[in-house]
Enzyme design. Structure first.
Site, PDB file in Angstrom:
ATOM      1  N   HIS A 219       0.790  -1.235   0.000  1.00 16.33           N
ATOM      2  CA  HIS A 219       0.000   0.000   0.000  1.00 16.33           C
ATOM      3  C   HIS A 219       0.822   1.285   0.000  1.00 16.33           C
ATOM      4  O   HIS A 219       0.254   2.374  -0.073  1.00 16.33           O
ATOM      5  CB  HIS A 219      -0.963   0.034   1.191  1.00 16.33           C
ATOM      6  CG  HIS A 219      -0.289   0.345   2.503  1.00 16.33           C
ATOM      7  ND1 HIS A 219       0.321  -0.596   3.263  1.00 16.33           N
ATOM      8  CD2 HIS A 219      -0.126   1.526   3.161  1.00 16.33           C
ATOM      9  CE1 HIS A 219       0.821  -0.027   4.348  1.00 16.33           C
ATOM     10  NE2 HIS A 219       0.573   1.262   4.310  1.00 16.33           N
TER      11      HIS A 219
HETATM   12  C1  UD1 Z   1      -2.119   5.910   5.422  1.00 13.74           C
HETATM   13  C2  UD1 Z   1      -0.854   6.460   6.070  1.00 13.74           C
HETATM   14  C3  UD1 Z   1       0.231   5.403   6.034  1.00 13.74           C
HETATM   15  C4  UD1 Z   1      -0.241   4.107   6.663  1.00 13.74           C
HETATM   16  C5  UD1 Z   1      -1.555   3.685   6.029  1.00 13.74           C
HETATM   17  C6  UD1 Z   1      -2.103   2.496   6.774  1.00 13.74           C
HETATM   18  C7  UD1 Z   1      -0.471   8.859   5.766  1.00 13.74           C
HETATM   19  C8  UD1 Z   1       0.281   9.881   5.036  1.00 13.74           C
HETATM   20  N1  UD1 Z   1      -0.353   7.614   5.319  1.00 13.74           N
HETATM   21  O1  UD1 Z   1      -1.829   5.642   4.075  1.00 13.74           O
HETATM   22  O2  UD1 Z   1       1.347   5.851   6.783  1.00 13.74           O
HETATM   23  O3  UD1 Z   1       0.723   3.130   6.435  1.00 13.74           O
HETATM   24  O4  UD1 Z   1      -2.511   4.740   6.112  1.00 13.74           O
HETATM   25  O5  UD1 Z   1      -3.014   1.773   6.041  1.00 13.74           O
HETATM   26  O6  UD1 Z   1      -1.146   9.172   6.716  1.00 13.74           O
HETATM   27  N2  UD1 Z   1      -9.097   4.882   0.948  1.00 13.74           N
HETATM   28  C9  UD1 Z   1     -10.339   4.292   0.838  1.00 13.74           C
HETATM   29  N3  UD1 Z   1     -10.983   3.955   1.988  1.00 13.74           N
HETATM   30  C10 UD1 Z   1     -10.490   4.176   3.226  1.00 13.74           C
HETATM   31  C11 UD1 Z   1      -9.232   4.791   3.323  1.00 13.74           C
HETATM   32  C12 UD1 Z   1      -8.543   5.136   2.184  1.00 13.74           C
HETATM   33  O7  UD1 Z   1     -10.829   4.067  -0.265  1.00 13.74           O
HETATM   34  O8  UD1 Z   1     -11.146   3.822   4.231  1.00 13.74           O
HETATM   35  C13 UD1 Z   1      -8.353   5.211  -0.306  1.00 13.74           C
HETATM   36  C14 UD1 Z   1      -8.654   6.615  -0.821  1.00 13.74           C
HETATM   37  O9  UD1 Z   1      -8.659   6.556  -2.215  1.00 13.74           O
HETATM   38  C15 UD1 Z   1      -7.453   7.395  -0.353  1.00 13.74           C
HETATM   39  C16 UD1 Z   1      -6.333   6.358  -0.408  1.00 13.74           C
HETATM   40  O10 UD1 Z   1      -6.959   5.135  -0.046  1.00 13.74           O
HETATM   41  O11 UD1 Z   1      -7.182   8.511  -1.151  1.00 13.74           O
HETATM   42  C17 UD1 Z   1      -5.189   6.648   0.528  1.00 13.74           C
HETATM   43  O12 UD1 Z   1      -5.661   6.820   1.870  1.00 13.74           O
HETATM   44  P1  UD1 Z   1      -4.813   7.717   2.924  1.00 13.74           P
HETATM   45  O13 UD1 Z   1      -5.401   7.584   4.255  1.00 13.74           O
HETATM   46  O14 UD1 Z   1      -4.620   9.090   2.370  1.00 13.74           O
HETATM   47  O15 UD1 Z   1      -3.390   7.055   2.878  1.00 13.74           O
HETATM   48  P2  UD1 Z   1      -2.971   5.534   3.008  1.00 13.74           P
HETATM   49  O16 UD1 Z   1      -2.319   5.123   1.736  1.00 13.74           O
HETATM   50  O17 UD1 Z   1      -4.110   4.736   3.507  1.00 13.74           O
HETATM   51  N1  UDP Z   2      -4.018  -5.465   8.803  1.00 16.79           N
HETATM   52  C1  UDP Z   2      -5.301  -5.994   8.958  1.00 16.79           C
HETATM   53  N2  UDP Z   2      -5.971  -6.384   7.827  1.00 16.79           N
HETATM   54  C2  UDP Z   2      -5.438  -6.284   6.571  1.00 16.79           C
HETATM   55  C3  UDP Z   2      -4.125  -5.750   6.445  1.00 16.79           C
HETATM   56  C4  UDP Z   2      -3.449  -5.334   7.592  1.00 16.79           C
HETATM   57  O1  UDP Z   2      -5.814  -6.120  10.064  1.00 16.79           O
HETATM   58  O2  UDP Z   2      -6.111  -6.645   5.601  1.00 16.79           O
HETATM   59  C5  UDP Z   2      -3.299  -5.020  10.014  1.00 16.79           C
HETATM   60  C6  UDP Z   2      -1.948  -5.641  10.208  1.00 16.79           C
HETATM   61  O3  UDP Z   2      -2.053  -6.880  10.855  1.00 16.79           O
HETATM   62  C7  UDP Z   2      -1.235  -4.587  11.027  1.00 16.79           C
HETATM   63  C8  UDP Z   2      -1.828  -3.285  10.512  1.00 16.79           C
HETATM   64  O4  UDP Z   2      -3.044  -3.634   9.866  1.00 16.79           O
HETATM   65  O5  UDP Z   2      -1.533  -4.707  12.394  1.00 16.79           O
HETATM   66  C9  UDP Z   2      -0.888  -2.661   9.537  1.00 16.79           C
HETATM   67  O6  UDP Z   2      -1.524  -1.630   8.872  1.00 16.79           O
HETATM   68  P1  UDP Z   2      -1.040  -1.101   7.445  1.00 16.79           P
HETATM   69  O7  UDP Z   2      -0.251  -2.128   6.743  1.00 16.79           O
HETATM   70  O8  UDP Z   2      -2.263  -0.578   6.785  1.00 16.79           O
HETATM   71  O9  UDP Z   2      -0.186   0.180   7.836  1.00 16.79           O
HETATM   72  P2  UDP Z   2       1.325   0.424   8.321  1.00 16.79           P
HETATM   73  O10 UDP Z   2       1.610  -0.491   9.448  1.00 16.79           O
HETATM   74  O11 UDP Z   2       2.210   0.224   7.131  1.00 16.79           O
HETATM   75  O12 UDP Z   2       1.312   1.855   8.709  1.00 16.79           O
END
Ligand code: UD1
Ligand code: UDP
Length: 380
Positions: A219
């Protein structure tokens, strides 16, 4: 009674918050009262609500419903919303987790109105400032009063940035206290491991046999948004699935899901979509994730949290990034950095297939980081 506001927003923060909320409920309910603010950064049911339901996290007292937007807009809206709540609630302090935009917003909002910030997961550095999370971590650490680092590397990073490990109370933003205290996610993985085995039916649901599949998550924006990198990763996954006749399970982050069709070569996209060995599924619950992690042969990921969980459950991990803030797991040879490079990913897989003597010394604490943190909070 100490009134604390916890800010959460993204999936990993919701999961982390379960550990501290549990510790407060079990051991500190007469000393700490917690108000939970959800920024709404993640909002899909399987990125947010599912975790509250299954991990016994109290329902948020406030939800700002900010949703997705550019970094600037999202963070600004969060700062505005959090500031209002802080001014109204007048908490003793706020708890922030990790390195997302919700973390940054909480740090800026609180520090500017002189509310002490407690940062859980302090000190981690990838030394890559093109990562949005690196900026968020640095700003949050330098706006914090109590900094809880899960690893020794994180603790030492803080000292290198000028934090004094020997400060004496009273602790303030100008006289912060740093701790090396272990990882609240180890607390959670231990606590929920048995529950997950009992409650999750994911292996049956996906028709998977223990040890006979690979778990992967992708991601990071520089993988999802860069077609060259995304193609290299998926080409490696397809190659391994087909050459080894092994299932690959990918609970797909919504960000990745939205970009897959546009950013993969048409032929590769079709080959992945129609490949019975590659199971692309919706994001799973934490209990399902634990069961997948415990039973996988190996983990391929660019997630910060999933790298650590691979280590907790003693699985080799291939990191599809150019660096990691969890340096120790690479130093212990339990993980290999392969970046988004097809050859390096394939070589790392071959390496782990052959090596059977990986050691997993306890570098993330003893599973009691949350209690430690609560004890320090009530002393402030
Ligand atoms: C964010 C965090 C990242 C973390 C990740 C965990 C920042 C800058 N990034 O990244 O550090 O590792 O969360 O998962 O804060 N979207 C949906 N539904 C949702 C959420 C997001 O469709 O419920 C889609 C949207 O198109 C959105 C994109 O995902 O624009 C990115 O979401 P965003 O929260 O901006 O960043 P992440 O890539 O999720
Ligand atoms: N996770 C989850 N379901 C999923 C993918 C990840 O519960 O389908 C959990 C995972 O076990 C971990 C956390 O989400 O505890 C990690 O989140 P993510 O990879 O989104 O973000 P990051 O840790 O890179 O910020």
């Amino acid at each position: 009674m100490i009134k604390i506001i916890t800010i959460i927003g993204a999936r990993p923060q919701i999961i982390k918050a379960a550990a501290i909320s549990r510790a407060i409920r079990n051991n500190f309910s007469n000393r700490i009262s917690e108000i939970i603010v959800h920024t709404g950064q993640h909002y899909d049911i399987n990125m947010s609500k599912i975790f509250f339901d299954e991990l016994e996290i109290p329902k948020p007292d406030y939800n700002l419903n900010i949703g997705s937007a550019s970094h600037g807009k999202q963070t600004a809206l969060m700062i505005e919303g959090i500031e209002k709540i802080l001014l109204n609630e007048k908490p003793h302090s706020i708890i922030l987790y990790g390195d997302t935009n919700s973390t940054l917003a909480g740090a800026v909002a609180a520090a500017k109105i002189h509310i002490p910030v407690f940062h859980i997961e302090a000190g981690l550095r990838s030394f890559n400032k093109k990562m949005p999370e690196e900026i968020n971590r640095i700003v949050c650490d330098h706006a914090s009063t109590l900094l809880f680092s899960p690893t020794l590397t994180g603790f030492n990073n803080l000292i290198r940035e000028g934090f004094d490990p020997d400060t004496k109370p009273p602790y303030t933003i100008d006289n912060p206290r740093i701790y090396h205290c272990g990882d609240v996610m180890l607390d959670n993985s231990i606590y929920f491991s048995e529950v997950a085995e009992k409650k999750s039916g994911i292996l049956k649901q996906l028709n998977l046999s223990p040890g006979k599949f690979i778990l992967t998550t992708i991601h990071r924006d520089n993988n999802t948004d860069n077609p060259e990198r995304l193609n290299a990763i998926f080409s490696a996954l397809k190659n391994i699935a087909e050459s080894q006749n092994i299932n690959i399970v990918l609970p797909i982050h919504p960000r990745t899901s939205k970009l897959l069709r546009n950013n993969l070569r048409t032929g590769l996209y079709q080959a992945i979509k129609n490949n019975p060995l590659i199971k692309i599924i919706s994001p799973v619950s934490f209990l399902d994730m634990i069961v997948l992690e415990k039973n996988t042969e190996m983990i391929f990921t660019d997630s910060g949290g999933v790298q650590k969980e691979a280590y907790f459950f003693q699985k080799p991990c291939i990191i599809m990034r150019s660096e990691t803030e969890w340096k120790e797991i690479v130093e212990n040879k339990a993980a290999i950095i392969a970046d988004a490079d097809e050859t390096r990913i394939l070589n790392a897989y071959e390496h782990f297939k052959k090596s059977n003597k990986i050691l997993f010394p306890p570098i993330f604490g003893n599973g009691k980081a949350s209690e430690f943190i609560c004890k320090e909070i009530i002393l402030l």
